[in-house]
Design a protein around this motif. Structure first.
Motif, mmCIF file in Angstrom:
data_model
loop_
_atom_site.group_PDB
_atom_site.id
_atom_site.type_symbol
_atom_site.label_atom_id
_atom_site.label_comp_id
_atom_site.label_asym_id
_atom_site.label_seq_id
_atom_site.Cartn_x
_atom_site.Cartn_y
_atom_site.Cartn_z
ATOM 1 N N GLY A 6 74.126 37.256 -2.811
ATOM 2 C CA GLY A 6 74.984 37.289 -1.510
ATOM 3 C C GLY A 6 76.300 37.559 -2.181
ATOM 4 O O GLY A 6 76.804 37.028 -3.101
ATOM 5 N N ILE A 7 77.160 38.204 -1.153
ATOM 6 C CA ILE A 7 78.217 38.480 -1.491
ATOM 7 C C ILE A 7 79.334 37.355 -1.133
ATOM 8 O O ILE A 7 80.368 37.130 -1.558
ATOM 9 N N MET A 8 79.035 36.676 0.228
ATOM 10 C CA MET A 8 79.825 35.612 0.745
ATOM 11 C C MET A 8 79.393 34.533 -0.016
ATOM 12 O O MET A 8 78.169 34.095 -0.227
ATOM 13 N N SER A 9 80.340 33.517 -0.256
ATOM 14 C CA SER A 9 79.952 32.250 -0.964
ATOM 15 C C SER A 9 79.429 31.207 0.206
ATOM 16 O O SER A 9 79.639 31.525 1.455
ATOM 17 N N GLU A 10 78.574 30.309 -0.431
ATOM 18 C CA GLU A 10 77.941 29.525 0.510
ATOM 19 C C GLU A 10 79.045 28.688 1.538
ATOM 20 O O GLU A 10 78.801 28.381 2.677
#
Length: 62
Positions: A6-10
């Motif tokens: 994933g590109i976006m952090s959790e």
């Protein structure tokens, strides 16, 4: 082929879900439990935030 990272952090995804009002679903069912519309809205909002950030950097000359 393996799963893409994933590109976006959790943390960022969680903040978006809270802002958009479906974080309770994420807590109960995980990310697989959200509706496609919610996922799309989350991506749309992330793009809006990125564009705002870039515009503010451009104005400040950074």
């Amino acid at each position: 082929m393996g799963r893409r990272r994933g590109i976006m952090s959790e943390r960022f995804k969680e903040e978006l879900a809270k802002d958009l009002g479906f974080y309770d679903v994420v807590q109960e069912e995980g990310w697989g439990g959200i509706k496609a519309r919610d996922a799309g809205n989350m991506v749309k909002r992330a793009i809006e935030l990125a564009e705002e950030h870039l515009a503010s950097e451009k104005q400040s000359g950074n």
